[in-house]
Design a protein around this motif. Sequence first.
Motif, PDB file in Angstrom:
ATOM      1  N   ASP A  77      37.582  37.569   9.118  1.00 58.12           N
ATOM      2  CA  ASP A  77      37.544  38.850   9.824  1.00 58.12           C
ATOM      3  C   ASP A  77      38.121  39.972   8.973  1.00 58.12           C
ATOM      4  O   ASP A  77      37.602  41.100   8.978  1.00 58.12           O
ATOM      5  CB  ASP A  77      38.331  38.750  11.134  1.00 58.12           C
ATOM      6  N   ASP A  78      39.217  39.666   8.229  1.00 60.71           N
ATOM      7  CA  ASP A  78      39.821  40.695   7.378  1.00 60.71           C
ATOM      8  C   ASP A  78      38.858  41.112   6.265  1.00 60.71           C
ATOM      9  O   ASP A  78      38.790  42.286   5.895  1.00 60.71           O
ATOM     10  CB  ASP A  78      41.138  40.193   6.787  1.00 60.71           C
ATOM     11  N   ILE A  79      38.122  40.142   5.717  1.00 61.53           N
ATOM     12  CA  ILE A  79      37.111  40.469   4.700  1.00 61.53           C
ATOM     13  C   ILE A  79      36.025  41.344   5.337  1.00 61.53           C
ATOM     14  O   ILE A  79      35.564  42.331   4.738  1.00 61.53           O
ATOM     15  CB  ILE A  79      36.503  39.182   4.111  1.00 61.53           C
ATOM     16  N   GLY A  80      35.647  40.994   6.577  1.00 62.64           N
ATOM     17  CA  GLY A  80      34.662  41.806   7.286  1.00 62.64           C
ATOM     18  C   GLY A  80      35.156  43.216   7.524  1.00 62.64           C
ATOM     19  O   GLY A  80      34.401  44.195   7.401  1.00 62.64           O
ATOM     20  N   ARG A  81      36.447  43.358   7.861  1.00 64.15           N
ATOM     21  CA  ARG A  81      37.019  44.684   8.079  1.00 64.15           C
ATOM     22  C   ARG A  81      36.981  45.498   6.792  1.00 64.15           C
ATOM     23  O   ARG A  81      36.702  46.701   6.803  1.00 64.15           O
ATOM     24  CB  ARG A  81      38.457  44.547   8.605  1.00 64.15           C
ATOM     25  N   TYR A  82      37.270  44.826   5.684  1.00 64.61           N
ATOM     26  CA  TYR A  82      37.195  45.522   4.390  1.00 64.61           C
ATOM     27  C   TYR A  82      35.760  45.993   4.129  1.00 64.61           C
ATOM     28  O   TYR A  82      35.522  47.155   3.743  1.00 64.61           O
ATOM     29  CB  TYR A  82      37.656  44.600   3.259  1.00 64.61           C
ATOM     30  N   LEU A  83      34.793  45.099   4.344  1.00 64.11           N
ATOM     31  CA  LEU A  83      33.397  45.440   4.065  1.00 64.11           C
ATOM     32  C   LEU A  83      32.913  46.580   4.964  1.00 64.11           C
ATOM     33  O   LEU A  83      32.071  47.393   4.554  1.00 64.11           O
ATOM     34  CB  LEU A  83      32.513  44.209   4.263  1.00 64.11           C
ATOM     35  N   ASP A  84      33.460  46.675   6.184  1.00 63.75           N
ATOM     36  CA  ASP A  84      33.025  47.705   7.133  1.00 63.75           C
ATOM     37  C   ASP A  84      33.880  48.966   7.063  1.00 63.75           C
ATOM     38  O   ASP A  84      33.653  49.915   7.838  1.00 63.75           O
ATOM     39  CB  ASP A  84      33.055  47.148   8.558  1.00 63.75           C
ATOM     40  N   GLY A  85      34.882  48.968   6.172  1.00 69.41           N
ATOM     41  CA  GLY A  85      35.699  50.168   6.003  1.00 69.41           C
ATOM     42  C   GLY A  85      36.847  50.316   6.974  1.00 69.41           C
ATOM     43  O   GLY A  85      37.425  51.398   7.107  1.00 69.41           O
ATOM     44  N   TYR A  86      37.234  49.239   7.661  1.00 70.37           N
ATOM     45  CA  TYR A  86      38.344  49.288   8.614  1.00 70.37           C
ATOM     46  C   TYR A  86      39.643  48.816   7.941  1.00 70.37           C
ATOM     47  O   TYR A  86      39.613  48.116   6.919  1.00 70.37           O
ATOM     48  CB  TYR A  86      38.043  48.409   9.822  1.00 70.37           C
ATOM     49  N   PRO A  87      40.810  49.160   8.533  1.00 72.03           N
ATOM     50  CA  PRO A  87      42.072  48.656   7.981  1.00 72.03           C
ATOM     51  C   PRO A  87      42.103  47.133   8.032  1.00 72.03           C
ATOM     52  O   PRO A  87      41.647  46.532   9.006  1.00 72.03           O
ATOM     53  CB  PRO A  87      43.132  49.249   8.918  1.00 72.03           C
ATOM     54  N   VAL A  88      42.651  46.526   7.006  1.00 72.75           N
ATOM     55  CA  VAL A  88      42.766  45.074   6.994  1.00 72.75           C
ATOM     56  C   VAL A  88      44.162  44.684   7.451  1.00 72.75           C
ATOM     57  O   VAL A  88      45.127  45.415   7.229  1.00 72.75           O
ATOM     58  CB  VAL A  88      42.465  44.483   5.592  1.00 72.75           C
ATOM     59  N   LYS A  89      44.272  43.543   8.095  1.00 73.13           N
ATOM     60  CA  LYS A  89      45.564  43.116   8.645  1.00 73.13           C
ATOM     61  C   LYS A  89      46.546  42.695   7.564  1.00 73.13           C
ATOM     62  O   LYS A  89      47.745  42.637   7.804  1.00 73.13           O
ATOM     63  CB  LYS A  89      45.339  41.971   9.632  1.00 73.13           C
ATOM     64  N   ALA A  90      46.034  42.397   6.393  1.00 74.58           N
ATOM     65  CA  ALA A  90      46.927  41.956   5.312  1.00 74.58           C
ATOM     66  C   ALA A  90      47.758  43.099   4.770  1.00 74.58           C
ATOM     67  O   ALA A  90      48.742  42.875   4.079  1.00 74.58           O
ATOM     68  CB  ALA A  90      46.103  41.351   4.185  1.00 74.58           C
TER      69      ALA A  90
END
Length: 828
Positions: free
Chosen positions: A335-348
């Motif tokens: 999901d975090d990789i998906g957030r990165y790909l979609d331009g959203y903040p990542v939880k890491a």
Amino acid sequence: MSDHLERLISAFESAVDLPTESRSNFLADIKKKDPALYDELVRLIEKDSAFDGILDGPIALDIEHRNTGEAVGPYSLVGELGRGGMGTVYKAVRRDREVEQYVAIKVSHQSLLSADLVRRFKTEQQILARLTHPNIVSFLDRGVTADKAPYYVMELIDGTPITAYCRDHNLDIDAKLRLFQQVCAAVWYAHQQLVVHRDLKPSNILVTPDGKVKLLDFGIAKIIDDDGSQTHTINAPITPEYASPEQILDKPISTASDIYTLGLLLYQILTDRSPSEIYGVTRTEISRGITEIDPQRPSSRSGDRSLKGDLDNIVMKALEKDPNRRYASVEQLSDDIGRYLDGYPVKAHPQSLAYKAAKFCRRNTLAVTIASVLLLLLVGTALVAFWQAAAAKREQEKAERNFAQVRKIATALIFDYHDEIAKLPGSVQLRARLVSDAVEYLDAVAANDTNDPDLLKELGVAYRKIGAAQGMVYSANLGKTDDALNSSAKSVQLLNKAIQLRPTDLTMVDELVASLTQFDSILARKNAKAFSTFKISRYAIELNNLAIQADPTNTDRRIQAIGLRILDLDNYVEADVTTSETKIKNIAGFRELLADAEKLLAENPGNVVLLNRLMMISGRLNNLDRWVGVRLVTEQGQPDLGRQYLVDSIADSKRTLSYNAVIYQHLKDKAWFEYQNFAELLSEATALAYLGRLDEAEEVQRTIERYFANIKKDDPNNAERKLEELAVIKLDIVIKGLQKNFAGVNSLAVRGLAVLDAYDKQTGSDSTASIETLTWRGYLLKQELVSLEKLNGDKARIAQIAARLKVLEQKYRSMADDFDGFTGITIG
């Protein structure tokens, strides 16, 4: 030691130091030269592996070769695709009328030497059969070959390892990430089915020409408990370059282990760096890199600034040494990789307001402009948050103060009050309760700080003390051997972890050596066949020697080295219990050790601990000389030589008693003094009896009985007293047997069996579960049998005893290598 035993020990020590493939070749060579030695060695390695996982993995001899065109069930082999520890994978074809199907077949090695390998091959089939996912290789069929080798069939994958695929197709970062998400989907699905893969690496993750990921090889996968808790598989075979820290350190394995390896794989995909390059070490040092070194961020290692920020944070979160700090699941990583790909903040990434705002601005420029008018509203919210944070900090400080107070109380109970109470006779139950309660407190607070080496050390010492109260050999204890082993093992684990956190603290090493020594002693009582005691004592010796090298001036460790050599010689004494030649060689070893200890005493006159070690060595010589003397006189037809050993035994006893007298002048502990004299005089009286000096033996016997009456009265709850009473009874049996008083022998044997029954009742155990108490029961039953036969006694009772002895003999054979020792190894 017999030549055969020496060769067995030498072969065993060589085998366990070899990696799996080399060990297989080593065993194959021994099988050709000495089949009998080979059979014993394999059994020994299997028992050793079951005990503490010293082997790199189970053993298989990979000697089969199958030819192209050979039939395997309905399939025909086309060629070999690869081979591993459990079997060989072949490309095969099934031709059914006009339909032609190509598959991959994994055939197990026929020469599996380990039940664990058979289980693992079967488990791999079961795991693969239960996993149905587009990114996991499909299970198709299973069966047995004509020569009885199990096999299973799976789909044939035409693919390339994922790292090579990314490199060959020159994928950009986004394409690599989307490909990696397919891997995550497969692993996440396996985790939902309670399967941990444990061997994720590029060669097990293939990508087909059309870009589809296929996850392979569940050969060392593990089905975790239904509640998702951790599982511990000691030294499961691993690929070190793609192992998690907990795999390398033999810690419990959970889904977090796969998450770590996925992080390593993602690092490699993004940077095209191998694991050894990632950690900046050579391939031979990779285990140290994974467990001790924090790798550079991917952007720093590769020089690719496009990785800086979110992707660095995602990878580094997955690669946390502490499993609890990684992503909670593979789904969260994906999901975090998906957030990165979609331009959203990542939880890491640390969730700061500035970070979130920057990400939001890049996605929603217009919305930010409109929302800026609401900024003032955030100020009031922030003030509330600051107030809450301050309150939380005050609560944390209060909790830390409470933690320190509880810890102080618990450590005082263990290290101050317990040690003083231990000096009081009859205190064993109170000691166990005291330490148990203290450990309960420490366990509770340890949950908040399990990586504190000082706390781990305190816990480790505490568990060692409770183990001693539960069942430490030849000291006041409750007779709960299994509980004692568990507590001592936990002590070793805790102290081992403490050393890993603070490897330069030699006091940690001292405590670990002490716990290993206790564990070894209790294990030897539990099972004389536990060959692993050799390794435990050798490991303790090596640790202590390293500490001595680090600080050669430390006298305590040099004295500890003497004690560890006693333990090591004890282990070899027990290894070959019926051969006088073995005992004679050990007598020489103990005499050499006695000379070394006396030299050390000359450098440290009056050292009570060292005097105690000298007393122990002299006592061992007393027992060994007496044992050899009795066997030579009664069984081996060498009475003159035997009598010399018996005379030496009496001299050993006198020397031991003199050491005890000197120690008493320092300690002024009458109970301890009488107990040590009691133990030595038992052996001396036996030697006197077999020398024909029965009047002197009976005089010493009366002294022994007076000592024992005091010992028993002072500490009635100590289970060890029952075993000591058996030793008193045995001496009386020996004397009456030599006097031909068979009625007396019979009466004593019956009395001894009643004492042993009382021991079982007091300890809540089965005396046939321990090698020492099993031997006692066999000895006493045999004395009752022989005396009844001499007295022409009850035929039914004789038959009953004979049948019981046969049952015990079988039990003994499973616990000790030398059946002839059934009449009394530890007590004869």
